[in-house]
Design a protein around this motif. Structure first.
Motif, short mmCIF file in Angstrom:
data_model
loop_
_atom_site.label_atom_id
_atom_site.label_comp_id
_atom_site.label_asym_id
_atom_site.label_seq_id
_atom_site.Cartn_x
_atom_site.Cartn_y
_atom_site.Cartn_z
N LEU A 18 -40.63 -9.53 -0.12
CA LEU A 18 -39.78 -10.25 0.44
C LEU A 18 -40.27 -10.91 2.08
O LEU A 18 -39.72 -11.99 1.89
N LYS A 19 -41.28 -10.24 2.52
CA LYS A 19 -42.28 -10.86 3.35
C LYS A 19 -42.85 -12.16 2.88
O LYS A 19 -43.15 -13.73 3.82
N GLU A 20 -43.29 -12.62 1.93
CA GLU A 20 -43.49 -13.71 1.01
C GLU A 20 -42.50 -14.83 0.76
O GLU A 20 -42.92 -16.27 1.42
N ASN A 27 -39.16 -4.00 10.91
CA ASN A 27 -37.87 -2.37 11.15
C ASN A 27 -37.48 -2.61 9.67
O ASN A 27 -37.30 -2.19 9.40
N VAL A 28 -37.33 -4.42 9.96
CA VAL A 28 -35.82 -4.53 8.48
C VAL A 28 -36.69 -4.33 7.11
O VAL A 28 -36.18 -3.67 6.53
N LEU A 29 -37.89 -4.88 7.69
CA LEU A 29 -39.00 -4.65 5.82
C LEU A 29 -39.00 -3.01 5.80
O LEU A 29 -39.01 -2.19 4.91
N ASP A 30 -39.41 -2.15 6.80
CA ASP A 30 -39.47 -0.74 6.90
C ASP A 30 -38.07 0.57 6.49
O ASP A 30 -38.47 1.10 5.60
N THR A 31 -37.06 -0.37 7.10
CA THR A 31 -36.19 0.41 6.27
C THR A 31 -35.88 -0.15 4.99
O THR A 31 -35.60 0.92 4.09
N THR A 73 -29.84 -8.92 8.34
CA THR A 73 -29.71 -7.89 9.23
C THR A 73 -31.32 -8.10 10.60
O THR A 73 -30.58 -8.15 11.48
N GLU A 74 -31.93 -9.74 10.08
CA GLU A 74 -32.74 -10.23 10.83
C GLU A 74 -32.13 -10.95 11.84
O GLU A 74 -32.50 -10.78 12.81
#
Ligand code: SAH
Length: 215
Positions: A18-20, A27-31, A73-74
Motif C-alpha cells: 500500500l505504501k508503494e 495512522n491508516v497504515l498502522d490500522t 480513509t486517507e
C-alpha cells in the motif's frame, strides 16, 4: 478462526504494498496492519485475504480492495472522536478501520443478510471495534437523526452525490464518494459553508452500485 503470526506477516507485506502504491498516512497504515482482514471474508478465501484485491462477501457484494479502503480513509482525514457516517457496511472491514482510528462510527447497510452477519461478526472480534450504530436501511437518506457528521464515506458507486448526504455534513466536514455508473471517479467534497462545497476529483475506481431502498 484465529489471528496468527503468519497472518500478521502477510498484513505487514500488504502494508508495504500500500505504501508503494502511494498511501502515506501512518495512522491508516498502522490500522490496516492491525485488522485481521481474513476474518471479514469467507474462510474459502482465507489464503487471499492479504492480497490487494476485492472479494465476494455474499448477497452479490464485495469487500473493498485494501488500497481502496486506505485511499478513501486517507481522504476522510479521520481524527479521534470524529463522528463518521459510512454508507455500505458490507463486510464491516472499513467500519473496523474507522473504529480503530478512534472515530464514532455510524454505518448503514441496505442488505439485511449482510447487516445481520456483520453485526454478529463485529461483536465477536477480539480487537476493540465498537461502532456507535449499525443501521439497516437505505444509505441514500443518510442518518438525519444523528447528523451532522465530521465525515461521510460512501463505499458503493453512486450515480450522483445524494443531496441528503451533503446536507448532513458539518461545515468543514468531508464527504468521500465514488461517483459514476460503470466506473467511478473518487470524489471529495469539503463543506465550506451552508451552501458551498469544494470538490476535488481523484482517480478511477470500480465499486458495486449504490442501490435505493432496502433489501
Ligand atoms: N465497506 C464495505 C464495502 C462493501 S460493498 C466493505 O469493505 O466490505 C458496498 C456495500 O454497500 C454493499 O454491502 C451494499 O449492499 C451496500 N449498499 C449499496 N447501496 C446501499 C444503500 N443505498 N444504502 C446502504 N448500503 C448500500
Amino acid at each position: 478462526m484465529k489471528d496468527t503470526n503468519k497472518h500478521q506477516g502477510l498484513r505487514n507485506l500488504l502494508v508495504k504494498q500500500l505504501k508503494e502504491k502511494g498511501i502515506t498516512d501512518k495512522n491508516v497504515l498502522d490500522t490496516i496492519a492491525k485488522i485481521p482482514r481474513h476474518l471479514f471474508i469467507d474462510s474459502s478465501f482465507e489464503n487471499f485475504a492479504y492480497q490487494d484485491k476485492a472479494f465476494p462477501i455474499g448477497a452479490d457484494q464485495t469487500i473493498s480492495q485494501p488500497y481502496t479502503v486506505a485511499f478513501q480513509t486517507e481522504l476522510l482525514q479521520v481524527e479521534k472522536d470524529h463522528k463518521i457516517l459510512e454508507i455500505g457496511t458490507g463486510s464491516g472491514y472499513q467500519t473496523a478501520v474507522l473504529c480503530l482510528l478512534g472515530a464514532k462510527v455510524y454505518s448503514v447497510e441496505r442488505q439485511n443478510e449482510l447487516f445481520k452477519k456483520t453485526k454478529n461478526l463485529l461483536s465477536k472480534l477480539s480487537i476493540n471495534v465498537i461502532p456507535k450504530l449499525l443501521s439497516f436501511g437505505d444509505g441514500y437518506k443518510g442518518l438525519p437523526d444523528y447528523a451532522p457528521f465530521d465525515g461521510i464515506i460512501v463505499t458503493a458507486g453512486a450515480p450522483s452525490v445524494p443531496q441528503a448526504l451533503m446536507s448532513q455534513l458539518k461545515i468543514g466536514g468531508r464527504l468521500v464518494i465514488p461517483v459514476g455508473e460503470n466506473e467511478q471517479i473518487m470524489t471529495l467534497l469539503v463543506r465550506k459553508n451552508e451552501t458551498q462545497f469544494e470538490k476535488t476529483e481523484f482517480g478511477d475506481f470500480k465499486f458495486v452500485p449504490l442501490l435505493e431502498n432496502k433489501n
